[in-house]
Design a protein around this motif. Structure first.
Motif, PDB file in Angstrom:
ATOM      1  N   THR A 221       0.449  -1.005   0.004  1.00  0.00           N
ATOM      2  CA  THR A 221      -0.340   0.135  -0.025  1.00  0.00           C
ATOM      3  C   THR A 221       0.884   1.338   0.101  1.00  0.00           C
ATOM      4  O   THR A 221       0.071   2.462   0.356  1.00  0.00           O
ATOM      5  N   ALA A 222       2.162   1.349  -0.139  1.00  0.00           N
ATOM      6  CA  ALA A 222       3.241   2.214   0.023  1.00  0.00           C
ATOM      7  C   ALA A 222       2.893   2.832  -1.658  1.00  0.00           C
ATOM      8  O   ALA A 222       3.047   2.611  -2.372  1.00  0.00           O
ATOM      9  N   THR A 223       3.576   4.229  -0.976  1.00  0.00           N
ATOM     10  CA  THR A 223       3.789   5.108  -2.303  1.00  0.00           C
ATOM     11  C   THR A 223       4.985   5.264  -2.654  1.00  0.00           C
ATOM     12  O   THR A 223       5.548   5.549  -1.550  1.00  0.00           O
ATOM     13  N   VAL A 224       5.523   5.173  -3.885  1.00  0.00           N
ATOM     14  CA  VAL A 224       7.335   5.746  -3.883  1.00  0.00           C
ATOM     15  C   VAL A 224       7.259   7.901  -4.777  1.00  0.00           C
ATOM     16  O   VAL A 224       6.161   7.469  -6.030  1.00  0.00           O
ATOM     17  N   THR A 225       6.881   8.717  -4.259  1.00  0.00           N
ATOM     18  CA  THR A 225       8.126  10.082  -5.311  1.00  0.00           C
ATOM     19  C   THR A 225       9.474  10.025  -5.239  1.00  0.00           C
ATOM     20  O   THR A 225      10.687   9.659  -4.344  1.00  0.00           O
ATOM     21  N   ALA A 226       9.253  10.582  -6.341  1.00  0.00           N
ATOM     22  CA  ALA A 226      11.312  10.891  -6.735  1.00  0.00           C
ATOM     23  C   ALA A 226      11.014  12.115  -6.443  1.00  0.00           C
ATOM     24  O   ALA A 226      10.061  12.856  -6.943  1.00  0.00           O
ATOM     25  N   VAL A 227      11.996  12.531  -6.037  1.00  0.00           N
ATOM     26  CA  VAL A 227      12.709  13.940  -5.521  1.00  0.00           C
ATOM     27  C   VAL A 227      13.862  14.234  -6.447  1.00  0.00           C
ATOM     28  O   VAL A 227      14.711  13.469  -5.692  1.00  0.00           O
ATOM     29  N   GLU A 228      13.880  14.867  -6.221  1.00  0.00           N
ATOM     30  CA  GLU A 228      14.896  16.020  -7.560  1.00  0.00           C
ATOM     31  C   GLU A 228      15.982  16.400  -6.467  1.00  0.00           C
ATOM     32  O   GLU A 228      15.241  17.147  -5.764  1.00  0.00           O
ATOM     33  N   VAL A 229      17.732  16.404  -6.507  1.00  0.00           N
ATOM     34  CA  VAL A 229      17.795  16.847  -5.832  1.00  0.00           C
ATOM     35  C   VAL A 229      19.712  17.098  -6.893  1.00  0.00           C
ATOM     36  O   VAL A 229      20.027  16.407  -6.785  1.00  0.00           O
ATOM     37  N   SER A 230      19.945  18.362  -5.283  1.00  0.00           N
ATOM     38  CA  SER A 230      21.824  18.002  -5.987  1.00  0.00           C
ATOM     39  C   SER A 230      22.570  18.231  -4.765  1.00  0.00           C
ATOM     40  O   SER A 230      22.064  17.677  -3.466  1.00  0.00           O
ATOM     41  N   TYR A 231      23.843  17.439  -5.237  1.00  0.00           N
ATOM     42  CA  TYR A 231      24.726  17.796  -3.599  1.00  0.00           C
ATOM     43  C   TYR A 231      24.819  18.870  -3.262  1.00  0.00           C
ATOM     44  O   TYR A 231      26.571  19.327  -3.808  1.00  0.00           O
ATOM     45  N   THR A 232      24.308  19.864  -2.795  1.00  0.00           N
ATOM     46  CA  THR A 232      24.855  21.490  -2.012  1.00  0.00           C
ATOM     47  C   THR A 232      24.138  21.388  -1.263  1.00  0.00           C
ATOM     48  O   THR A 232      22.625  20.677  -0.716  1.00  0.00           O
ATOM     49  N   GLN A 233      24.191  21.928  -0.201  1.00  0.00           N
ATOM     50  CA  GLN A 233      24.309  22.834   1.040  1.00  0.00           C
ATOM     51  C   GLN A 233      22.284  23.517   0.973  1.00  0.00           C
ATOM     52  O   GLN A 233      21.756  22.620   1.189  1.00  0.00           O
TER      53      GLN A 233
END
Length: 337
Positions: A221-233
């Protein structure tokens, strides 16, 4: 006042200069400096040649040697610098040492190419002894055929499935995402984020990890959401600020380095781990156990660098090699989840 004449570049030292100083033929210089086993050279002659070469500062011409041999001593690894995380960079460094002992030099090739065949054509121009790819998108049957026609027998790749024309080591990055999602679902998490790094070269690894997580979620019953991010603070700080509105209770953070950066951003934003959000990384680096709380991570059981070096040497010399055990993954549960 007359201008000074431009300085003339120093004259290039050649093997003829070494031969003259050592009192031997150029062929003997070549036998010694190329360590040609088929021609016997006395130890005293060898010592004279090496002394003369050192005295003159002579360095053999790699391109000329490659032309004579039909290939160089290079083992080319297609890779973007950003794609080499700490685990792989340490592993590649050990591989450098193993191949160096066998007379080969590892070169990372980070060129940008529109397709695999164009990339293979550029690699073939260097006449490497072998090409070792960390991801399967570097090889297609057409690319492998082009490299083989250029005389390159050492084609080795990590891939989820056998690759035509290349010796394949089974490594499916989907297994990493699946292991993370399976653990999070078992811990009662139902709204799972998967970080998708935006650095060049990482999509070849992040996309199958996302697919693996989605495969597990689809059977629950779980959902997965793709979240974009960069390797910066700044990037992770912005993500942490909007985290409450995303309504997510867990995150597979691609690897331990992204996970550590995100956990610090969560802490600064007043988001508790694991109470508000469970976090899982990958690679099981030393820094994972040093996080507060300690980071749950996916350990990658990679083949030893010595095994890879031996496999490459066998492919270069014989065109075939023994199968290498597949890469498997193990989840190391700690307090972050």
């Amino acid at each position: 006042m007359a201008k000074d004449a431009p300085a003339q570049p120093p004259r290039t030292i050649t093997s003829a200069d070494v031969a003259r100083l050592a009192g031997v033929s150029r062929a003997t210089v070549s036998f010694v400096l190329n360590d040609t086993q088929a021609h016997r050279v006395s130890e005293s002659t060898r010592a004279r040649v090496l002394t003369a070469a050192n005295q003159l500062g002579y360095v053999p011409h790699a391109a000329a040697r490659s032309l004579r041999a039909g290939r160089s001593n290079l083992v080319l690894m297609p890779s973007s610098v950003s794609a080499i995380g700490r685990l792989v960079s340490d592993w590649v460094d050990d591989l450098h040492s193993e191949l160096d002992r066998r007379g080969y030099t590892v070169v990372l090739h980070a060129g940008r190419f529109p397709d695999a065949v164009t990339a293979a054509r550029a690699w073939a121009e260097l006449r490497p002894a072998a090409v070792f790819a960390l991801s399967e998108d570097s090889f297609t049957p057409e690319a492998a055929d082009l490299l083989q026609r250029a005389g390159i027998r050492g084609l080795l790749a990590f891939a989820a499935r056998p690759l035509a024309g290349a010796h394949t080591i089974a490594f499916d990055h989907a297994d990493i995402g699946a292991a993370a999602a399976e653990h999070l679902v078992a811990r009662g998490r139902r709204r799972i984020a998967v970080l998708m790094p935006q650095e060049r070269g990482l999509s070849a690894f992040s996309e199958p990890r996302l697919a693996g997580a989605r495969r597990i979620a689809a059977s629950s019953t779980a959902t997965v959401t793709a979240v974009e991010v960069s390797y910066t603070q700044d990037s992770v700080a912005q993500l942490a600020e909007r985290w409450p509105e995303l309504g997510l209770d867990a995150v597979f953070a691609y690897n331990d380095e992204y996970a550590a950066l995100l956990m610090h951003a969560f802490q600064n934003a007043g988001i508790s781990v694991p109470e508000d959000v469970a976090v899982v990384g990958a690679d099981d680096l030393v820094l994972a156990s040093l996080q507060r709380p300690p980071l749950t991570s996916i350990r990658l059981n990679l083949p030893g660098p010595g095994v890879i070096a031996e496999t490459l040497q066998q492919l270069i010399e014989h065109g075939t090699a023994e199968p290498v055990d597949p890469v498997d993954v193990t989840l190391i549960h700690r307090a972050s989840s």
